[in-house]
Design a protein around this motif. Structure first.
Motif, short mmCIF file in Angstrom:
data_model
loop_
_atom_site.label_atom_id
_atom_site.label_comp_id
_atom_site.label_asym_id
_atom_site.label_seq_id
_atom_site.Cartn_x
_atom_site.Cartn_y
_atom_site.Cartn_z
N GLY A 112 0.79 -1.22 0.00
CA GLY A 112 0.00 0.00 0.00
C GLY A 112 0.83 1.27 0.00
N ASP A 113 2.15 1.14 0.08
CA ASP A 113 3.01 2.33 0.17
C ASP A 113 4.09 2.36 -0.91
OD1 ASP A 113 3.67 4.76 1.46
OD2 ASP A 113 5.29 3.80 2.58
N ILE A 114 4.29 1.24 -1.58
CA ILE A 114 5.37 1.14 -2.56
C ILE A 114 5.04 1.97 -3.80
CG2 ILE A 114 4.43 -0.89 -3.74
CD1 ILE A 114 7.30 -2.00 -3.86
N GLY A 115 6.08 2.47 -4.47
CA GLY A 115 5.89 3.32 -5.64
C GLY A 115 5.33 2.58 -6.84
N PHE A 116 4.83 3.34 -7.80
CA PHE A 116 4.13 2.83 -8.97
C PHE A 116 4.99 1.87 -9.79
CE2 PHE A 116 3.00 3.30 -13.48
CZ PHE A 116 1.63 3.07 -13.46
N GLY A 117 6.27 2.18 -10.00
CA GLY A 117 7.09 1.40 -10.91
C GLY A 117 7.95 0.34 -10.25
N ALA A 118 7.86 0.19 -8.94
CA ALA A 118 8.79 -0.68 -8.21
C ALA A 118 8.22 -2.07 -7.96
CB ALA A 118 9.16 -0.05 -6.88
N ARG A 119 9.12 -3.05 -7.94
CA ARG A 119 8.77 -4.40 -7.50
C ARG A 119 9.10 -4.57 -6.02
NH1 ARG A 119 9.30 -9.50 -11.06
NH2 ARG A 119 7.39 -9.79 -9.86
N ARG A 120 10.08 -3.85 -5.55
CA ARG A 120 10.41 -3.77 -4.12
C ARG A 120 11.11 -2.45 -3.88
NH1 ARG A 120 11.92 -8.63 -1.91
NH2 ARG A 120 10.47 -8.48 -0.15
N THR A 121 10.83 -1.82 -2.75
CA THR A 121 11.47 -0.57 -2.37
C THR A 121 11.90 -0.62 -0.92
OG1 THR A 121 10.23 0.77 -3.96
CG2 THR A 121 11.16 1.92 -2.06
N TYR A 122 13.13 -0.21 -0.69
CA TYR A 122 13.62 0.02 0.66
C TYR A 122 13.67 1.53 0.88
CZ TYR A 122 15.40 -4.81 0.35
OH TYR A 122 15.52 -6.16 0.19
N ASP A 123 13.08 2.00 1.96
CA ASP A 123 13.20 3.40 2.36
C ASP A 123 14.19 3.51 3.50
OD1 ASP A 123 11.50 4.53 0.54
OD2 ASP A 123 10.08 5.30 2.02
N LEU A 124 15.14 4.43 3.37
CA LEU A 124 16.00 4.79 4.48
C LEU A 124 15.35 5.96 5.19
CD1 LEU A 124 18.00 3.29 2.47
CD2 LEU A 124 19.81 4.59 3.60
N GLU A 125 15.09 5.80 6.48
CA GLU A 125 14.46 6.85 7.26
C GLU A 125 15.44 7.34 8.32
OE1 GLU A 125 9.83 5.31 6.86
OE2 GLU A 125 10.84 5.20 8.81
N VAL A 126 15.79 8.62 8.25
CA VAL A 126 16.76 9.19 9.16
C VAL A 126 16.04 9.76 10.38
CG1 VAL A 126 16.76 11.51 8.14
CG2 VAL A 126 18.84 10.64 9.25
N TRP A 127 16.72 9.73 11.52
CA TRP A 127 16.12 10.25 12.76
C TRP A 127 16.29 11.77 12.80
CZ3 TRP A 127 12.83 9.20 16.38
CH2 TRP A 127 12.84 9.93 17.58
N LEU A 128 15.17 12.47 13.03
CA LEU A 128 15.18 13.92 13.18
C LEU A 128 14.78 14.27 14.61
CD1 LEU A 128 13.55 15.14 9.83
CD2 LEU A 128 15.97 14.75 10.35
N PRO A 129 15.74 14.63 15.48
CA PRO A 129 15.41 14.89 16.88
C PRO A 129 14.49 16.09 17.07
CG PRO A 129 17.71 15.43 16.41
CD PRO A 129 17.19 14.70 15.22
N GLY A 130 14.56 17.07 16.16
CA GLY A 130 13.67 18.23 16.29
C GLY A 130 12.21 17.84 16.14
N GLN A 131 11.94 16.86 15.28
CA GLN A 131 10.57 16.36 15.10
C GLN A 131 10.29 15.16 15.98
OE1 GLN A 131 9.13 15.57 11.17
NE2 GLN A 131 9.68 17.58 10.36
N ASP A 132 11.34 14.58 16.54
CA ASP A 132 11.22 13.38 17.37
C ASP A 132 10.59 12.23 16.58
OD1 ASP A 132 11.56 11.92 19.78
OD2 ASP A 132 9.47 12.28 20.36
N THR A 133 11.07 12.07 15.34
CA THR A 133 10.53 11.00 14.50
C THR A 133 11.51 10.68 13.38
OG1 THR A 133 8.55 10.29 13.30
CG2 THR A 133 9.34 12.51 12.84
N TYR A 134 11.24 9.59 12.67
CA TYR A 134 12.01 9.22 11.48
C TYR A 134 11.35 9.83 10.25
CZ TYR A 134 14.22 5.50 14.29
OH TYR A 134 14.91 4.80 15.24
N ARG A 135 12.18 10.26 9.29
CA ARG A 135 11.65 10.74 8.02
C ARG A 135 12.46 10.14 6.87
NH1 ARG A 135 7.79 14.88 8.54
NH2 ARG A 135 7.44 14.30 6.37
N GLU A 136 11.75 9.85 5.79
CA GLU A 136 12.39 9.22 4.63
C GLU A 136 13.43 10.16 4.01
OE1 GLU A 136 12.87 9.12 0.42
OE2 GLU A 136 10.84 9.78 0.91
N ILE A 137 14.62 9.60 3.74
CA ILE A 137 15.70 10.38 3.15
C ILE A 137 16.22 9.74 1.86
CG2 ILE A 137 17.62 9.25 4.37
CD1 ILE A 137 18.82 12.05 4.80
#
Length: 464
Positions: free
Chosen positions: A362-387
């Motif tokens: 439900g989250d993978i891109g239109f053209g991909a068969r598999r996708t890995y997202d690297l999510e970096v930690w952002l302490p200001g937001q106190d969460t991970y965000r895709e990079i």
């Protein structure tokens, strides 16, 4: 893009696979019905052409026998066919376009072991083929601990007077930023560091591609037609200039430019880098081809209204280092893991805490068969965000681009290549991560050791 012959031969498997995709209602029966109409029209055309050829021979025979009445009768019948055949050809082109349009909006089929899910909540953390959380923690760094409340990047940048969203809005509107001074230099340093890493250690060839591409290039990598609203199209008056330039040459080029002279700002360097092999046949020993580029990217973000309106997280213009690989089918899965490692190395050398997510259906891109997202930690937001997103596309893009390779050995027919792409990484988001993870209480930012040579030896910027 799918081969309708494959769908016809594997209708049940196609329906099962495409049903895993969120919001996709098309089924093989819908496509095969269009193809049946196409086949019927082609069969009628072939019959008509064969009949016309046969009648033409009979006309010659009748005239040789001085049977003018018979010849006239046959000629009248041929005249009728000459009128019906062009109409049939028009119908054939129309139904072929209908089938092509229907196939072009179907997303790629994901691998069987991609996790099922309806949105990002279904993504699964990935530790490598044989990895564990414990071993991953050793290379993914730990969350930084602060003795003060960490700020978000825009608070730090604005306090330094080197990140200005208000002036950018006056120049261009919302979702733009003006970077100045040491922050602008830090972003430039990040891009150069990534390029040097990928070219000297990871074997990628640096490319400086065009930032404006044509319609066919965008279709080839599947940005069009599905995601047209998310793209920035070059204005019509400038397109006419391109058409005029393109028309210098043959009549065929002139005609082509009139039919399709749409131009687009690139949403990612994936588009020009992947299209370097468009409409070509590469010899197998040349593979894999690995390209990287640092470019501005432009996205209208039509589907993200109201999201991440503060700061630099979701901009209409941003810089990104892209990696693209062109491989054989047998090596693409291994290349995907390799590419993931290249993107991870960027974050590891910067000492940033991150995690890797295996995207669900439900989250993978239109053209991909598999996708890995690297999510970096952002302490200001106190969460991970895709990079970074690293995707393997199989032959999905290659079919749209007609990109093939010639296998080694005699009498081997060309096969479609496999394509992969990944951010290595998004420079703007990496800037955000460095600013937030290396911030100090006095408002200064420590410079990671690997960036100091690119910063003229500076160990920190900002602060009182």
């Amino acid at each position: 893009m799918f081969d309708i012959k494959w769908i016809r031969a594997n209708a049940e498997a196609f329906d099962a696979a495409v049903s895993r995709r969120k919001g996709v209602s098309v089924r093989s029966a819908d496509l095969l019905a269009i193809d049946d109409r196409r086949r019927e029209i082609i069969a009628k055309l072939n019959d008509a052409q064969e009949k016309r050829n046969a009648l033409s021979k009979q006309i010659g025979q009748a005239k040789a026998q001085k049977d003018e009445a018979k010849a006239a009768e046959l000629m009248a019948e041929v005249a009728g066919l000459k009128e019906s055949i062009p109409q049939g050809e028009v119908e054939e082109r129309a139904v072929e376009a209908e089938l092509r349009d229907a196939l072009s909006v179907i997303p790629n089929l994901v691998f069987d072991d991609v996790p099922d899910g309806t949105d990002e909540s279904g993504n699964v953390e990935y530790f490598g083929r044989n990895g564990t959380a414990e071993t991953a923690a050793k290379v993914r760094a730990r969350k930084p601990v602060f003795s003060f409340a960490p700020k978000e990047h825009y608070e730090i940048g604005e306090a330094m007077g080197e990140m200005d969203f208000e002036k950018a809005a006056k120049l261009s509107g919302s979702r733009f930023v003006v970077l100045k001074g040491s922050v602008a230099r830090l972003e430039r340093a990040l891009g150069q560091f990534m390029l040097d890493l990928h070219t000297t250690e990871h074997g990628y060839t640096e490319v400086q591609p065009p930032l404006i591409v044509n319609n066919a290039a965008m279709i080839g990598t599947a940005q069009l037609p599905k995601f047209e609203d998310d793209q920035f199209e070059v204005a019509a008056d400038l397109r006419s200039v391109f058409a005029g330039i393109d028309s210098v040459g043959s009549a065929e080029v002139v005609a082509s430019s009139r039919v399709d002279n749409r131009r687009w700002l690139i949403p990612t360097a994936e588009v020009p880098l992947t299209n370097l092999v468009r409409e070509s046949i590469v010899d197998e020993p040349e593979l894999p081809l690995r390209y990287t580029a640092l470019t501005p990217c432009f996205r209208a973000e039509a589907g993200s209204a109201g999201r991440d309106t503060r700061g630099m997280l979701r901009q209409h213009q941003f810089n990104k280092v892209e990696m693209v690989s062109i491989t054989t089918p047998e090596t693409s899965v291994d290349e995907h893991e390799r590419m993931l490692g290249c993107a991870e190395t960027v974050l590891q050398k910067l000492g940033l805490h991150y995690r890797v997510m295996d995207l669900c259906t439900g989250d993978i891109g239109f053209g991909a068969r598999r996708t890995y997202d690297l999510e970096v930690w952002l302490p200001g937001q106190d969460t991970y965000r895709e990079i970074s997103s690293v995707s393997v596309c199989g032959d999905f893009q290659a079919r749209r681009m007609d990109a093939r390779y010639r296998p080694s050995g005699e009498k081997q027919a060309p096969r479609f290549v496999h394509t992969l792409n990944g951010s290595g990484t998004a420079v703007g988001r990496c800037l955000i991560a460095v600013m937030e993870n290396y911030q100090r209480e006095d408002g200064s930012i420590a410079i990671p050791a690997v960036l100091q040579p690119y910063m003229g030896g500076l160990t920190s910027i900002g602060g009182k």
